[in-house]
Design an enzyme around this catalytic site. Sequence first.
Site, PDB file in Angstrom:
ATOM      1  N   LYS A   1       2.259   3.319 -11.017  1.00  0.00           N
ATOM      2  CA  LYS A   1       1.052   2.520 -10.751  1.00  0.00           C
ATOM      3  C   LYS A   1       0.669   1.697 -11.993  1.00  0.00           C
ATOM      4  O   LYS A   1       0.088   0.607 -11.865  1.00  0.00           O
ATOM      5  CB  LYS A   1      -0.115   3.420 -10.344  1.00  0.00           C
ATOM      6  CG  LYS A   1       0.089   4.169  -9.022  1.00  0.00           C
ATOM      7  CD  LYS A   1       0.096   3.248  -7.819  1.00  0.00           C
ATOM      8  CE  LYS A   1      -0.018   4.031  -6.511  1.00  0.00           C
ATOM      9  NZ  LYS A   1       0.109   3.160  -5.326  1.00  0.00           N
TER      10      LYS A   1
ATOM     11  N   TYR B   1       0.727  14.294 -11.616  1.00  0.00           N
ATOM     12  CA  TYR B   1       0.689  12.979 -10.959  1.00  0.00           C
ATOM     13  C   TYR B   1       1.492  11.925 -11.737  1.00  0.00           C
ATOM     14  O   TYR B   1       1.511  10.760 -11.384  1.00  0.00           O
ATOM     15  CB  TYR B   1      -0.781  12.553 -10.830  1.00  0.00           C
ATOM     16  CG  TYR B   1      -1.030  11.376  -9.921  1.00  0.00           C
ATOM     17  CD1 TYR B   1      -0.982  11.500  -8.530  1.00  0.00           C
ATOM     18  CD2 TYR B   1      -1.312  10.121 -10.458  1.00  0.00           C
ATOM     19  CE1 TYR B   1      -1.214  10.413  -7.708  1.00  0.00           C
ATOM     20  CE2 TYR B   1      -1.552   9.027  -9.638  1.00  0.00           C
ATOM     21  CZ  TYR B   1      -1.502   9.182  -8.261  1.00  0.00           C
ATOM     22  OH  TYR B   1      -1.737   8.099  -7.444  1.00  0.00           O
TER      23      TYR B   1
ATOM     24  N   ASN C   1       0.827  -1.210   0.000  1.00  0.00           N
ATOM     25  CA  ASN C   1       0.000   0.000   0.000  1.00  0.00           C
ATOM     26  C   ASN C   1       0.863   1.264   0.000  1.00  0.00           C
ATOM     27  O   ASN C   1       0.445   2.307  -0.501  1.00  0.00           O
ATOM     28  CB  ASN C   1      -0.904  -0.059   1.245  1.00  0.00           C
ATOM     29  CG  ASN C   1      -1.444   1.287   1.656  1.00  0.00           C
ATOM     30  OD1 ASN C   1      -2.424   1.759   1.093  1.00  0.00           O
ATOM     31  ND2 ASN C   1      -0.811   1.921   2.631  1.00  0.00           N
TER      32      ASN C   1
HETATM   33  N1  LIG Z   1      -5.292   9.211  -1.142  1.00  0.00           N
HETATM   34  C1  LIG Z   1      -5.740   8.975  -2.343  1.00  0.00           C
HETATM   35  O1  LIG Z   1      -6.431   9.815  -2.965  1.00  0.00           O
HETATM   36  C2  LIG Z   1      -5.466   7.665  -2.999  1.00  0.00           C
HETATM   37  C3  LIG Z   1      -6.298   7.276  -4.058  1.00  0.00           C
HETATM   38  C4  LIG Z   1      -6.058   6.039  -4.679  1.00  0.00           C
HETATM   39  C5  LIG Z   1      -5.019   5.259  -4.278  1.00  0.00           C
HETATM   40  N2  LIG Z   1      -4.218   5.670  -3.257  1.00  0.00           N
HETATM   41  C6  LIG Z   1      -3.104   4.796  -2.899  1.00  0.00           C
HETATM   42  O2  LIG Z   1      -3.341   4.302  -1.601  1.00  0.00           O
HETATM   43  C7  LIG Z   1      -2.094   4.052  -0.956  1.00  0.00           C
HETATM   44  C8  LIG Z   1      -2.061   4.747   0.382  1.00  0.00           C
HETATM   45  O3  LIG Z   1      -2.243   6.132   0.167  1.00  0.00           O
HETATM   46  P1  LIG Z   1      -2.683   7.109   1.357  1.00  0.00           P
HETATM   47  O4  LIG Z   1      -3.416   8.225   0.717  1.00  0.00           O
HETATM   48  O5  LIG Z   1      -3.319   6.333   2.447  1.00  0.00           O
HETATM   49  O6  LIG Z   1      -1.240   7.645   1.813  1.00  0.00           O
HETATM   50  P2  LIG Z   1      -0.793   8.394   3.163  1.00  0.00           P
HETATM   51  O7  LIG Z   1      -1.970   8.761   4.006  1.00  0.00           O
HETATM   52  O8  LIG Z   1       0.141   9.451   2.717  1.00  0.00           O
HETATM   53  O9  LIG Z   1       0.023   7.252   3.924  1.00  0.00           O
HETATM   54  C9  LIG Z   1       1.163   6.738   3.316  1.00  0.00           C
HETATM   55  C10 LIG Z   1       1.630   5.562   4.133  1.00  0.00           C
HETATM   56  O10 LIG Z   1       2.737   4.964   3.450  1.00  0.00           O
HETATM   57  C11 LIG Z   1       3.887   4.985   4.286  1.00  0.00           C
HETATM   58  N3  LIG Z   1       5.051   5.111   3.442  1.00  0.00           N
HETATM   59  C12 LIG Z   1       5.320   6.053   2.507  1.00  0.00           C
HETATM   60  N4  LIG Z   1       6.484   5.797   1.901  1.00  0.00           N
HETATM   61  C13 LIG Z   1       6.971   4.651   2.461  1.00  0.00           C
HETATM   62  C14 LIG Z   1       8.136   3.900   2.269  1.00  0.00           C
HETATM   63  N5  LIG Z   1       9.061   4.262   1.383  1.00  0.00           N
HETATM   64  N6  LIG Z   1       8.320   2.781   3.017  1.00  0.00           N
HETATM   65  C15 LIG Z   1       7.391   2.406   3.939  1.00  0.00           C
HETATM   66  N7  LIG Z   1       6.254   3.093   4.167  1.00  0.00           N
HETATM   67  C16 LIG Z   1       6.053   4.216   3.430  1.00  0.00           C
HETATM   68  C17 LIG Z   1       3.656   6.131   5.256  1.00  0.00           C
HETATM   69  O11 LIG Z   1       4.447   5.955   6.428  1.00  0.00           O
HETATM   70  P3  LIG Z   1       4.757   7.199   7.463  1.00  0.00           P
HETATM   71  O12 LIG Z   1       3.491   7.409   8.251  1.00  0.00           O
HETATM   72  O13 LIG Z   1       5.882   6.701   8.280  1.00  0.00           O
HETATM   73  O14 LIG Z   1       5.098   8.373   6.602  1.00  0.00           O
HETATM   74  C18 LIG Z   1       2.154   5.971   5.505  1.00  0.00           C
HETATM   75  O15 LIG Z   1       1.911   4.908   6.389  1.00  0.00           O
HETATM   76  C19 LIG Z   1      -1.025   4.510  -1.943  1.00  0.00           C
HETATM   77  O16 LIG Z   1      -0.579   3.409  -2.690  1.00  0.00           O
HETATM   78  C20 LIG Z   1      -1.765   5.467  -2.825  1.00  0.00           C
HETATM   79  O17 LIG Z   1      -1.175   5.608  -4.111  1.00  0.00           O
HETATM   80  C21 LIG Z   1      -4.423   6.841  -2.610  1.00  0.00           C
END
Ligand SMILES: NC(=O)c1ccc[n+]([C@@H]2O[C@H](COP(=O)([O-])OP(=O)(O)OC[C@H]3O[C@@H](n4cnc5c(N)ncnc54)[C@H](OP(=O)(O)O)[C@@H]3O)[C@@H](O)[C@H]2O)c1
Length: 252
Positions: free
Chosen positions: A161, A154, A92
């Site tokens: 992705k 993006y 994730n």
């Molecule tokens: N938000 C959206 O609109 C959206 C939409 C579709 C898909 N997604 C996908 O959903 C997933 C999660 O997104 P999110 O929005 O929940 O992100 P988020 O709230 O920014 O959280 C990111 C998470 O990933 C961790 N992380 C980032 N880089 C890392 C690394 N190099 N190694 C280990 N952990 C790492 C962070 O850890 P820390 O807390 O330590 O920083 C945090 O736990 C991603 O794949 C994203 O592309 C997001």
Amino acid sequence: MVNSLKDKVALITGASRGIGKATALRLAEEGVHIAVNYLQNEDAAKKTVAELQAKGVKAAVFQTNVGDLDAHDALLAAVVKTFGTIDILIHNAALGAFKPVHRLKMNQWDLSMNINAKAFLSLAQKVLPLMEPKKEGTIIAISSLGSHRFIPNYGAIGISKAALESLIRYLGVELMPKGIRVNGVSGGLVDTDALKAFPFFDTFKTEVLKRTPAGRIGKPEDLARVVTFLCSPESSWIVGQVLIADGGLSLI
Ligand SMILES: NC(=O)c1ccc[n+]([C@@H]2O[C@H](COP(=O)([O-])OP(=O)(O)OC[C@H]3O[C@@H](n4cnc5c(N)ncnc54)[C@H](OP(=O)(O)O)[C@@H]3O)[C@@H](O)[C@H]2O)c1
């Protein structure tokens, strides 16, 4: 494929916050023990673990930059030492520079490719020795609409992705005969900390809202429920697919 979720062990990358955390909490409701990987936010990771333990499952934090592929052996060994095995891998975690592709630096390309796509391949390869002998396992990755649509600024993440979604299809076919089911979940805009990184976010969100038939942006739980479905035997006939949960946004 995992036959029943109770007492299975899931490693979720990036589970300290956002969609990863919501997925951890949702899987915990099914009795899944959770290895919470994170990058730097130790307080958030520990809070997630406390919330998971309050649901009656085992949980522990594992700090590793998953973009550092050399660190994967140690990460998996630490998870196995704590939980005994890994039944479910959910990739994730994601990061990337927000800028036009034509201005992307090569190290910024490498960063998102490594964390978002290459880490998935490496982790999937490295959990195989744990899953193959059991002839049972579930591997899931989280993608986004930017894999196949233009989203301003993006590109770095979107292109990684696209690679991730292709990996899901290849691994889906290759691993299903071994009893290991691979799928993905993609989402539209989901309300997490990640959105703060979007340039001109307010304008972007207004545009997205206008085009989303469901009339709201996503919540982390919207994706967490789909991931849980793909982990459960209820979805056993779904192999190598990327399910989109976006309130209908991608149809407009
Ligand atoms: N938000 C959206 O609109 C959206 C939409 C579709 C898909 N997604 C996908 O959903 C997933 C999660 O997104 P999110 O929005 O929940 O992100 P988020 O709230 O920014 O959280 C990111 C998470 O990933 C961790 N992380 C980032 N880089 C890392 C690394 N190099 N190694 C280990 N952990 C790492 C962070 O850890 P820390 O807390 O330590 O920083 C945090 O736990 C991603 O794949 C994203 O592309 C997001």
